[in-house]
Design a protein around this motif. Structure first.
Motif, PDB file in Angstrom:
ATOM      1  N   VAL A 381       0.849  -1.193   0.000  1.00 57.50           N
ATOM      2  CA  VAL A 381       0.000   0.000   0.000  1.00 57.50           C
ATOM      3  C   VAL A 381       0.883   1.241   0.000  1.00 57.50           C
ATOM      4  CG1 VAL A 381      -1.759   1.289   1.272  1.00 57.50           C
ATOM      5  CG2 VAL A 381      -1.812  -1.219   1.252  1.00 57.50           C
ATOM      6  N   ALA A 382       0.583   2.184  -0.894  1.00 53.60           N
ATOM      7  CA  ALA A 382       1.293   3.460  -0.935  1.00 53.60           C
ATOM      8  C   ALA A 382       0.565   4.460  -0.039  1.00 53.60           C
ATOM      9  CB  ALA A 382       1.366   3.990  -2.355  1.00 53.60           C
ATOM     10  N   PRO A 383       1.210   4.962   1.018  1.00 56.45           N
ATOM     11  CA  PRO A 383       0.526   5.893   1.925  1.00 56.45           C
ATOM     12  C   PRO A 383      -0.053   7.116   1.225  1.00 56.45           C
ATOM     13  CG  PRO A 383       2.581   5.135   2.894  1.00 56.45           C
ATOM     14  CD  PRO A 383       2.568   4.640   1.487  1.00 56.45           C
ATOM     15  N   VAL A 384       0.660   7.646   0.244  1.00 56.37           N
ATOM     16  CA  VAL A 384       0.187   8.878  -0.407  1.00 56.37           C
ATOM     17  C   VAL A 384      -1.137   8.662  -1.117  1.00 56.37           C
ATOM     18  CG1 VAL A 384       2.453   9.939  -0.640  1.00 56.37           C
ATOM     19  CG2 VAL A 384       1.652   8.368  -2.413  1.00 56.37           C
ATOM     20  N   GLU A 385      -1.355   7.444  -1.639  1.00 57.32           N
ATOM     21  CA  GLU A 385      -2.619   7.148  -2.319  1.00 57.32           C
ATOM     22  C   GLU A 385      -3.777   7.190  -1.327  1.00 57.32           C
ATOM     23  OE1 GLU A 385      -4.684   3.625  -5.067  1.00 57.32           O
ATOM     24  OE2 GLU A 385      -2.722   3.309  -4.119  1.00 57.32           O
ATOM     25  N   VAL A 386      -3.559   6.612  -0.145  1.00 58.21           N
ATOM     26  CA  VAL A 386      -4.603   6.604   0.880  1.00 58.21           C
ATOM     27  C   VAL A 386      -4.829   8.014   1.416  1.00 58.21           C
ATOM     28  CG1 VAL A 386      -5.355   5.555   3.043  1.00 58.21           C
ATOM     29  CG2 VAL A 386      -3.920   4.254   1.455  1.00 58.21           C
ATOM     30  N   GLU A 387      -3.758   8.752   1.606  1.00 52.33           N
ATOM     31  CA  GLU A 387      -3.869  10.128   2.113  1.00 52.33           C
ATOM     32  C   GLU A 387      -4.679  11.006   1.172  1.00 52.33           C
ATOM     33  OE1 GLU A 387       0.411  10.188   4.520  1.00 52.33           O
ATOM     34  OE2 GLU A 387       0.216  11.143   2.556  1.00 52.33           O
ATOM     35  N   ALA A 388      -4.475  10.799  -0.130  1.00 54.79           N
ATOM     36  CA  ALA A 388      -5.183  11.633  -1.104  1.00 54.79           C
ATOM     37  C   ALA A 388      -6.694  11.470  -0.987  1.00 54.79           C
ATOM     38  CB  ALA A 388      -4.719  11.271  -2.516  1.00 54.79           C
ATOM     39  N   HIS A 393     -12.108  13.968   3.039  1.00 55.31           N
ATOM     40  CA  HIS A 393     -13.209  13.763   3.983  1.00 55.31           C
ATOM     41  C   HIS A 393     -13.481  15.076   4.715  1.00 55.31           C
ATOM     42  CE1 HIS A 393     -15.462  12.351   7.473  1.00 55.31           C
ATOM     43  NE2 HIS A 393     -15.635  11.191   6.852  1.00 55.31           N
ATOM     44  N   PRO A 394     -14.722  15.466   4.843  1.00 53.29           N
ATOM     45  CA  PRO A 394     -15.029  16.786   5.426  1.00 53.29           C
ATOM     46  C   PRO A 394     -14.583  16.961   6.876  1.00 53.29           C
ATOM     47  CG  PRO A 394     -17.025  15.470   5.110  1.00 53.29           C
ATOM     48  CD  PRO A 394     -15.930  14.773   4.382  1.00 53.29           C
ATOM     49  N   ALA A 395     -14.394  15.857   7.613  1.00 52.35           N
ATOM     50  CA  ALA A 395     -13.981  15.983   9.011  1.00 52.35           C
ATOM     51  C   ALA A 395     -12.471  15.887   9.184  1.00 52.35           C
ATOM     52  CB  ALA A 395     -14.664  14.905   9.856  1.00 52.35           C
ATOM     53  N   VAL A 396     -11.727  15.805   8.083  1.00 53.73           N
ATOM     54  CA  VAL A 396     -10.280  15.649   8.144  1.00 53.73           C
ATOM     55  C   VAL A 396      -9.611  16.949   7.723  1.00 53.73           C
ATOM     56  CG1 VAL A 396      -8.267  14.441   7.211  1.00 53.73           C
ATOM     57  CG2 VAL A 396     -10.349  13.157   7.758  1.00 53.73           C
ATOM     58  N   ALA A 397      -8.898  17.586   8.660  1.00 55.11           N
ATOM     59  CA  ALA A 397      -8.139  18.789   8.329  1.00 55.11           C
ATOM     60  C   ALA A 397      -6.769  18.428   7.763  1.00 55.11           C
ATOM     61  CB  ALA A 397      -7.980  19.665   9.574  1.00 55.11           C
ATOM     62  N   GLU A 398      -6.091  17.459   8.415  1.00 56.16           N
ATOM     63  CA  GLU A 398      -4.802  16.955   7.949  1.00 56.16           C
ATOM     64  C   GLU A 398      -4.751  15.459   8.209  1.00 56.16           C
ATOM     65  OE1 GLU A 398      -1.133  19.704   8.556  1.00 56.16           O
ATOM     66  OE2 GLU A 398      -2.359  19.885  10.379  1.00 56.16           O
ATOM     67  N   VAL A 399      -3.979  14.750   7.410  1.00 57.31           N
ATOM     68  CA  VAL A 399      -3.876  13.312   7.616  1.00 57.31           C
ATOM     69  C   VAL A 399      -2.517  12.815   7.157  1.00 57.31           C
ATOM     70  CG1 VAL A 399      -4.894  12.750   5.358  1.00 57.31           C
ATOM     71  CG2 VAL A 399      -4.978  11.068   7.228  1.00 57.31           C
ATOM     72  N   ALA A 400      -1.986  11.857   7.899  1.00 59.18           N
ATOM     73  CA  ALA A 400      -0.800  11.106   7.489  1.00 59.18           C
ATOM     74  C   ALA A 400      -1.139   9.629   7.653  1.00 59.18           C
ATOM     75  CB  ALA A 400       0.412  11.473   8.335  1.00 59.18           C
ATOM     76  N   VAL A 401      -0.749   8.825   6.685  1.00 60.21           N
ATOM     77  CA  VAL A 401      -1.001   7.386   6.731  1.00 60.21           C
ATOM     78  C   VAL A 401       0.326   6.661   6.919  1.00 60.21           C
ATOM     79  CG1 VAL A 401      -1.790   5.381   5.402  1.00 60.21           C
ATOM     80  CG2 VAL A 401      -3.108   7.510   5.375  1.00 60.21           C
ATOM     81  N   VAL A 402       0.383   5.788   7.919  1.00 62.48           N
ATOM     82  CA  VAL A 402       1.612   5.064   8.237  1.00 62.48           C
ATOM     83  C   VAL A 402       1.274   3.593   8.460  1.00 62.48           C
ATOM     84  CG1 VAL A 402       2.718   7.075   9.287  1.00 62.48           C
ATOM     85  CG2 VAL A 402       1.397   5.500  10.725  1.00 62.48           C
ATOM     86  N   GLY A 403       2.310   2.770   8.410  1.00 56.19           N
ATOM     87  CA  GLY A 403       2.170   1.361   8.740  1.00 56.19           C
ATOM     88  C   GLY A 403       2.687   1.107  10.147  1.00 56.19           C
ATOM     89  N   VAL A 404       1.854   0.540  10.994  1.00 61.16           N
ATOM     90  CA  VAL A 404       2.233   0.228  12.376  1.00 61.16           C
ATOM     91  C   VAL A 404       2.424  -1.285  12.482  1.00 61.16           C
ATOM     92  CG1 VAL A 404       1.525   0.294  14.787  1.00 61.16           C
ATOM     93  CG2 VAL A 404       1.025   2.226  13.288  1.00 61.16           C
ATOM     94  N   PRO A 405       3.565  -1.739  12.994  1.00 64.41           N
ATOM     95  CA  PRO A 405       3.821  -3.180  13.086  1.00 64.41           C
ATOM     96  C   PRO A 405       2.696  -3.927  13.795  1.00 64.41           C
ATOM     97  CG  PRO A 405       5.814  -1.963  13.590  1.00 64.41           C
ATOM     98  CD  PRO A 405       4.710  -0.948  13.478  1.00 64.41           C
TER      99      PRO A 405
END
Length: 473
Positions: A381-388, A393-405
């Motif tokens: 999964v490419a994080p930037v694709e999910v972030e885009a 989403h109207p309730a999201v001001a900023e977002v970062a997507v990461v992988g957590v072990p």
């Protein structure tokens, strides 16, 4: 000539009765380490082991490994430690790749070592005490190989010459200011364990090993030996602080250092509060690059999220955002892997694979990986694709997507959200992603935060720091 065998011999000549290393109730002086190294070296030459031959060591941390390490260096052979936590099936391809002349093991690994397609020796018959007589060695001869699985899962061996390891550890000798030695949390199949040891020996100081790097053992070892330095990765420091340091007399500590991964400023603040009499530094480097960048004590809170400035002798630059280093500390290459070597060593620069940002004073921050992907349940999964998608989403001001072990999925796709008004729920985000993203790309975890950590200079989100925070480090 910068030869590793001479580090041990010189320490024995200058400080023969000084302690070189401890482990629990055991200890060994520089004189004893030098003599035993000579005896094992002469025993190895009697078995036909010589210059350039690779000798595998498979065992847990033990002082018995130290004379073997010194012996292999003195005869110009190559020391190659195997992961003591790995299974026979995991080690088998590593041993085949190494094409070793000999494998030695401790009692716990001896039965499995006999199953490898490498000549096995239960022990080395010690030879005479005088230094081994061998053909003249060259400082650019390989000294050690440290194995890593790499991104493909196939083993890669990081080759370090005598010269490279001597120069790396001479830096270590000048890093520690106290004379009572350093407590080492790393096992002796790990590059850091041997690097810290050689750095201490270059300064004629002891290294204090532990078999289990838990908080009680590390702190008790520091107290017992009046250690002047304790170096731990951020996760271990978090456990130490949770355990508490008030019950221990740590007045001998001068340096409480950390590094190897992103270090949250709140962890550094907790370390300073717990050990106010120490200096704390953050180190950034790798097996391939050696010492690279250091954030000094005075800059810990002036430069939050930074890993600091290049160490002496190190040049750092960004190439398309990727951190690249040039120094005399770089590895000599990957063993028997010219294509992999050429991919990361280009025109004298090591391409780390880390994405970085430099501020206007030249301080480096690590913001992610050049090939920043999440591997979850066998999918990439490419994080930037999910972030885009999530950013709309109207309730999201900023977002970062990461992988957590995660033990089940490998990594869990995690949305770290700065909310606009009422925070969205995970179900709301997943529903929003339906028809826009495949199920494997949709977040399985959401974390709502007040702000995203960003670099001061460019405003880039620091993904590595986010993951460290989510892991509680």
């Amino acid at each position: 000539m910068l030869l590793i065998g001479d580090v041990i011999a010189n320490a024995a000549r200058v400080a023969p009765r000084a302690v070189a290393a401890t482990l629990g109730d055991e200890s060994i002086t520089f004189a004893a380490l030098d003599e035993r190294s000579n005896r094992v070296a002469n025993g190895l030459t009697g078995m036909g082991i010589g210059r350039g031959d690779r000798v595998l060591w498979w065992g847990d941390t033990t002082l018995d490994a130290l004379p073997l390490f010194g012996a292999v260096a003195k005869i110009g052979a190559v020391f190659a430690p195997l992961n003591a936590r790995a299974s026979l099936e995991e080690i088998r391809p590593v041993a085949e790749y190494a094409r070793a002349r000999l494998v030695l093991a401790d009692d716990a690994h001896a039965a499995a070592a006999r199953e490898l397609d490498v000549p096995f020796a239960a022990g080395i018959e010690p030879g005479a005490a005088p230094p081994p007589v061998v053909p003249e060695l060259d400082e650019r001869d390989p000294h050690v190989i440290f194995f890593t699985s790499g991104s493909t899962g196939r083993p890669k061996g990081v080759v370090l010459s005598h010269r490279t390891n001597w120069l790396r550890t001479y830096v270590g000798a000048t890093t520690t200011t106290g004379g009572a030695g350093v407590v080492c949390m790393f096992p002796l199949f790990h590059m850091a364990g041997w690097t810290i040891a050689l750095g201490a020996w270059q300064g004629r100081r002891p290294i204090h090993f532990v078999t289990v790097p838990d908080a009680e053992t590390l702190l008790a070892t520091a107290v017992r030996h009046g250690a002047s330095r304790l170096y731990c990765i951020p996760a271990v420091w978090a456990r130490i602080l949770d355990h508490g340091v008030d019950r221990y007399d740590l007045g001998s500590l001068i340096e409480a250092d950390t590094g190897t991964s992103a270090t949250p400023p709140e962890l550094l603040r907790a370390m300073k509060d717990a050990l106010p009499h120490t200096v704390t530094r953050v180190f950034y480097g790798s097996t391939e690059a050696g010492p690279g960048v250091q954030l000094g004590d005075a800059d810990l809170f002036r430069k939050p999220g930074s890993v600091g400035l290049p160490q002496p002798g190190v040049d750092v630059r960004l190439v398309d955002g990727e951190v690249c280093m040039r120094s005399a500390f770089l590895m000599d290459g990957y063993f028997d892997a010219p294509d992999a070597t050429a991919e990361v060593l280009r025109d004298g620069w090591y391409h780390t694979g880390d994405l970085g940002a430099l501020d206007d004073e030249g301080y480096l921050a690590i913001v992610g990986r050049a090939r920043d992907v999440i591997r979850t349940g066998g999918e990439t999964v490419a994080p930037v694709e999910v972030e885009a998608v999530l950013a709309s989403h109207p309730a999201v001001a900023e977002v970062a997507v990461v992988g957590v072990p995660d033990p089940q999925w490998g990594e869990v796709v995690t949305a770290v959200v700065v909310a606009r008004g009422e925070p969205p729920t995970l179900d709301e985000l997943r529903t929003f992603c339906d028809g826009r993203l495949a199920g494997s790309k949709q977040p399985r975890r959401i974390e709502v935060v007040g702000s995203l950590p960003r670099t001061a200079a460019t405003g880039q989100v620091q993904r590595t720091l986010i993951v460290e925070r989510l892991l509680g480090r």
